[in-house]
Design a protein around this motif. Sequence first.
Motif, PDB file in Angstrom:
ATOM      1  N   GLU A  22       0.933  -1.011   0.282  1.00 48.66           N
ATOM      2  CA  GLU A  22      -0.210  -0.042  -0.218  1.00 48.66           C
ATOM      3  C   GLU A  22       0.850   1.391  -0.191  1.00 48.66           C
ATOM      4  O   GLU A  22       0.437   2.123  -0.173  1.00 48.66           O
ATOM      5  CB  GLU A  22      -0.756   0.394   1.527  1.00 48.66           C
ATOM      6  N   THR A  23       1.603   1.196   0.011  1.00 40.93           N
ATOM      7  CA  THR A  23       3.238   2.227   0.259  1.00 40.93           C
ATOM      8  C   THR A  23       3.510   2.647  -0.829  1.00 40.93           C
ATOM      9  O   THR A  23       3.700   1.737  -2.396  1.00 40.93           O
ATOM     10  CB  THR A  23       3.583   2.232   1.654  1.00 40.93           C
ATOM     11  N   GLU A  24       4.689   3.463  -0.604  1.00 39.50           N
ATOM     12  CA  GLU A  24       5.084   3.392  -2.517  1.00 39.50           C
ATOM     13  C   GLU A  24       6.817   3.507  -2.206  1.00 39.50           C
ATOM     14  O   GLU A  24       7.511   3.580  -2.601  1.00 39.50           O
ATOM     15  CB  GLU A  24       5.508   5.457  -2.876  1.00 39.50           C
ATOM     16  N   THR A  25       6.614   2.400  -1.008  1.00 36.42           N
ATOM     17  CA  THR A  25       8.438   2.087  -0.439  1.00 36.42           C
ATOM     18  C   THR A  25       8.798   1.139  -1.222  1.00 36.42           C
ATOM     19  O   THR A  25       8.143  -0.004  -2.300  1.00 36.42           O
ATOM     20  CB  THR A  25       8.665   1.835   0.956  1.00 36.42           C
ATOM     21  N   ASN A  26      10.318   0.921  -1.747  1.00 35.85           N
ATOM     22  CA  ASN A  26      10.407  -0.006  -2.272  1.00 35.85           C
ATOM     23  C   ASN A  26      10.901  -1.165  -1.384  1.00 35.85           C
ATOM     24  O   ASN A  26      10.912  -1.062  -0.035  1.00 35.85           O
ATOM     25  CB  ASN A  26      12.554   0.667  -2.480  1.00 35.85           C
TER      26      ASN A  26
END
Length: 461
Positions: free
Chosen positions: A160-164
């Motif tokens: 749900e996040t944009e993190t790698n």
Amino acid sequence: MTQTLKILLVDDDADLLKLLSIRLRAARHQVKTATCGEEALALLPHFQPSLVISDLRMDGMDGLALFDSIRRDYPGLPVIILTAHGSIPEAVDATQRGVFGYLTKPFDGSQLLSLVEKAGRLGATTSQDSASPSEEWRSELITRSAVMEEALRQAYLAAETETNILIQSESGTGKELLARAIHRASPRAGGPFVAVNCSAIPETLLESELFGHSKGSFTGATQNRKGLFEEADGGTLFLDEVGDMPLTFQAKLLRALQEGEVRPVGANRSVSVDVRVISATHRDLEQAMAEEQFRADLFYRLNVVRIDLPPLRDRREDIPLLANRFLTQANARNKRQIEGFAPDAIEFMMTAPWPGNVRQLQNLVEHATAICTTAIVPVSLVQRALRHDLTIIPSLADVRERQDREYLENLLRVTEGKVSAAARLAGRNRTEFYKLLRRHHLDPIWFRPSAPDTDDRGAGA
């Protein structure tokens, strides 16, 4: 309206089996039959029934022994027991052990259908309680393993996040499947998913492959070409085996991740890209950093969220599920109608070492089913397929890694998670020992029967 159920009937009386099948099919249920408990266990993972109806007295495995096996591997599956030798002690024993229903022969057909309907309502309630609208995202990753479920839980939260995300696991565990699942669960699901195996591309071509090139930039560049970063714009780029990426290229990848843009080979200007990167490796990147084979700044850029995907030997309860899914797929490809594996074949697979993990299991099923001439795959074919599997020999690095981890686990188990004691036994100081624990992703708390001792408190791995 009565719910349509998938029902597995088990009885060594052929006439009764036929009669019950007719009654249940007339009620619009889907029915599969087995003449003994062993055959029923072989059919279970392939047919995946919502209800089992079994005779109590059968040659070999009786109905209650079959129920015990079902409860161990399929705890939510309701079982109805039928018997012509009904008695109060047997009925009490059956219900105390968790059997859903118990009918004494001869019984009225309406009694059976009523009990079947109740079982169907129970199954529907259970699935509504446990399922979620988002389950489709992980449909390719079947499991009932707690350790695998934890990895999937972490993956869903991170999606749900944009993190790698960095997926760390041995070869053959399904890293790309997990990456695709994360993409499906993410806000980028409508965008492209682009996968590249970094170890399969020669170093001289890696920059052009990922960043693209301009016409005339090198011999053979007859036109402009987009790189995979641009192809993945608005979606997800999966960098498989990123640990094998040449050190000389790692700085260029880091710059692209930091700046959100790439410069095609031979171009004068950079191109902005909106990409979420999921990377994966079977290598220990922390060790690679220590050996100066992997850039620390790139590692921290990729390793924002880390997911450790368990090897097959740590999720053995999934082997029957996976084997039967691969069997279904092999049947479809080869136009076969093999129904399942013999119980001793499943038992053999459950105890095999599987150094090649899920990929090795899939190869074995493919091999065994290709030469199988019976409805049920016997253990002899599984053993033969495993002997011919060239993937069973692990690398020396994998063997050493596994031995080191097992040694540390045994130390922590013996010392009940006391790091000071474990370090003394290993002949290391506490700082060195904690580095070893971090390298092998072990937490002393897992091995402690109660609250941590004061000398180790607050120093978690």
